[in-house]
Design a protein around this motif. Structure first.
Motif, PDB file in Angstrom:
ATOM      1  N   LYS A 246       4.759  25.293  13.589  1.00 47.22           N
ATOM      2  CA  LYS A 246       5.218  23.902  13.520  1.00 47.22           C
ATOM      3  C   LYS A 246       4.742  23.321  12.197  1.00 47.22           C
ATOM      4  N   PHE A 247       5.689  23.084  11.306  1.00 44.44           N
ATOM      5  CA  PHE A 247       5.398  22.510   9.993  1.00 44.44           C
ATOM      6  C   PHE A 247       5.463  20.988  10.112  1.00 44.44           C
ATOM      7  N   THR A 248       4.394  20.305   9.700  1.00 45.98           N
ATOM      8  CA  THR A 248       4.270  18.858   9.906  1.00 45.98           C
ATOM      9  C   THR A 248       3.934  18.142   8.611  1.00 45.98           C
ATOM     10  N   CYS A 249       4.516  16.952   8.460  1.00 42.77           N
ATOM     11  CA  CYS A 249       4.175  16.060   7.352  1.00 42.77           C
ATOM     12  C   CYS A 249       3.756  14.720   7.924  1.00 42.77           C
ATOM     13  N   LEU A 250       2.615  14.220   7.480  1.00 39.36           N
ATOM     14  CA  LEU A 250       2.097  12.922   7.911  1.00 39.36           C
ATOM     15  C   LEU A 250       1.990  12.008   6.700  1.00 39.36           C
ATOM     16  N   ALA A 251       2.663  10.861   6.782  1.00 40.87           N
ATOM     17  CA  ALA A 251       2.528   9.812   5.768  1.00 40.87           C
ATOM     18  C   ALA A 251       1.852   8.632   6.451  1.00 40.87           C
ATOM     19  N   THR A 252       0.753   8.148   5.899  1.00 44.38           N
ATOM     20  CA  THR A 252       0.015   7.076   6.556  1.00 44.38           C
ATOM     21  C   THR A 252      -0.551   6.100   5.540  1.00 44.38           C
TER      22      THR A 252
ATOM     23  N   SER B 130       0.841  -1.191   0.000  1.00 44.08           N
ATOM     24  CA  SER B 130       0.000   0.000   0.000  1.00 44.08           C
ATOM     25  C   SER B 130       0.877   1.241   0.000  1.00 44.08           C
ATOM     26  N   PRO B 131       0.639   2.179  -0.931  1.00 39.28           N
ATOM     27  CA  PRO B 131       1.445   3.400  -0.969  1.00 39.28           C
ATOM     28  C   PRO B 131       1.018   4.376   0.127  1.00 39.28           C
ATOM     29  N   PRO B 132       1.885   5.301   0.499  1.00 39.32           N
ATOM     30  CA  PRO B 132       1.532   6.266   1.552  1.00 39.32           C
ATOM     31  C   PRO B 132       0.608   7.365   1.063  1.00 39.32           C
ATOM     32  N   ASP B 133      -0.261   7.798   1.957  1.00 40.55           N
ATOM     33  CA  ASP B 133      -1.072   8.998   1.748  1.00 40.55           C
ATOM     34  C   ASP B 133      -0.349  10.120   2.493  1.00 40.55           C
ATOM     35  N   VAL B 134       0.042  11.182   1.795  1.00 43.28           N
ATOM     36  CA  VAL B 134       0.894  12.216   2.387  1.00 43.28           C
ATOM     37  C   VAL B 134       0.124  13.529   2.518  1.00 43.28           C
ATOM     38  N   ARG B 135       0.234  14.144   3.708  1.00 41.94           N
ATOM     39  CA  ARG B 135      -0.413  15.435   3.965  1.00 41.94           C
ATOM     40  C   ARG B 135       0.558  16.353   4.697  1.00 41.94           C
TER      41      ARG B 135
END
Length: 358
Positions: free
Chosen positions: A237-243, A218-223
């Motif tokens: 606070k700059f944030t990146c979420l890969a899930t 499953s590929p990551p969903d990035v936001r």
């Protein structure tokens, strides 16, 4: 032969990645099989928390489970249930019951050794053992490394050095156990043999049985997003979420003008499991609030043909909350004032009307 256009594109991509310091690691295919045992010094009256648990993990996916309440080793993957015979589960249940007894005895031995006399405290003894394999050029999975280690209350306690065939004690409290086990050479020989041979055989067998299921990736969903920093009012606070990605290995870099931010400035949750068998990773960094700069998140995963680069739109999620609150308060005050005026007007009208009726 690859077409010149595709080759040029691939070469340009690799050059771009290396120049930016974010090249995806070109690692060989790896697989792992681990078993994790956890024992508490006393039971806790909490749902889902047991005095003893054990589980098997194949490529970071749980394949079996045992706890001190149900006292039964059970499959947690359908293919494990279908492929493994009933006697496998019976023998596994008996093995885990004996390990449960061993852990219950030894967690209290360690408490005495460390002079932990307060029975109200909860102490945790854990054991993790297993192996990792790597696919070679001949398409065969070969032994890569073995792990056999114990921890106590979250700290490293004892581990097996597979190359030297001896135990390593990082704390003084583990020295008696190290001396005792190293004085039984056949025990160390068995441990080395299990890690390098038996564990690898089981791993290959399980991989064969669960081939179709384990191939699902499953590929990551990035936001990406930014919020007010809790440490510094002048920063965000700059944030990146890969899930939602599987397998577990992933590369995630926070970048400014396409250059990775220094590791010592970045906060990371580490890769964590989701409840559907996939994984997630979150990284954050504080940036200047009023600085006009280009920030993005670079993510590379084995399921992707090329990296995901998610650019930040420069907006802050909660920066205007204060002004919204002031606006809401002002509106609220105005509404109250209007209601008071209306109430007085109605009251006076009613009162005069009632006096007139008399």
């Amino acid at each position: 032969m690859m077409g010149s256009g595709v080759a040029t594109k691939s070469f340009a991509l690799l050059c771009f990645l290396f120049l930016c310091g974010t090249s995806p690691s070109l690692q060989a295919e790896k697989h792992s099989l681990y078993y994790i045992y956890t024992a508490l010094s006393k039971p806790l009256d909490l749902p889902g928390i047991h005095e003893f648990t054990a589980m098997g993990l194949l490529d970071d996916r749980q394949i079996d489970y045992y706890n001190s309440k149900d006292k039964r080793k059970i499959p947690t993957q359908q293919w494990m249930k279908e492929k493994m015979q009933e006697d496998y589960w019976e023998k596994g249940t008996q093995s885990r019951k004996s390990k449960e007894q061993w852990f219950n005895v030894n967690v209290h031995i360690l408490m005495d050794r460390m002079r932990q006399k307060n029975d109200s405290d909860v102490h945790v003894l854990q054991w993790r053992h297993g192996c990792e394999v790597e696919r070679n050029e001949g398409n065969k999975l070969n032994f890569s490394k073995g792990i056999d280690e114990y921890s106590y209350d979250g700290d490293n306690f004892l581990s097996f050095d597979d190359k030297e065939s001896q135990w390593v004690a990082p704390v003084d409290a583990a020295l008696p156990t190290k001396r005792k086990w190293d004085n039984v050479p056949i025990l160390n020989q068995y441990t080395k043999g299990y890690l390098e041979k038996e564990c690898v055989d089981w791993l290959n067998k399980f991989r064969e049985y669960g081939d179709e299921e384990l191939k699902k990736s499953s590929p990551p969903d990035v936001r990406v997003f930014a919020k007010k920093s809790t440490k510094d009012k002048t920063k965000l606070k700059f944030t990146c979420l890969a899930t939602g990605f599987y397998p577990k290995d992933v590369m995630l870099n926070l970048r400014k003008y396409r250059t990775s931010m220094p590791d010592d400035e970045v906060e990371s949750t580490g890769v964590r499991p989701n409840n559907d068998g996939t994984f997630q990773l979150r990284k954050s960094v504080d940036i200047k609030k009023d600085e006009e700069a280009e920030y993005d998140c670079f993510v590379f995963h084995s399921t992707l043909k090329e990296p995901i680069i998610e650019k930040w739109d420069g907006k802050c999620k909660d920066c205007n909350e204060g002004s919204f609150m002031v606006t809401e308060i002002v509106i609220g005050v105005v509404l109250v004032a209007v209601l008071v005026v209306v109430f007085i007007y109605l009251y006076e009208t009613k009162r005069h009307g009632a006096n007139g009726a008399v």
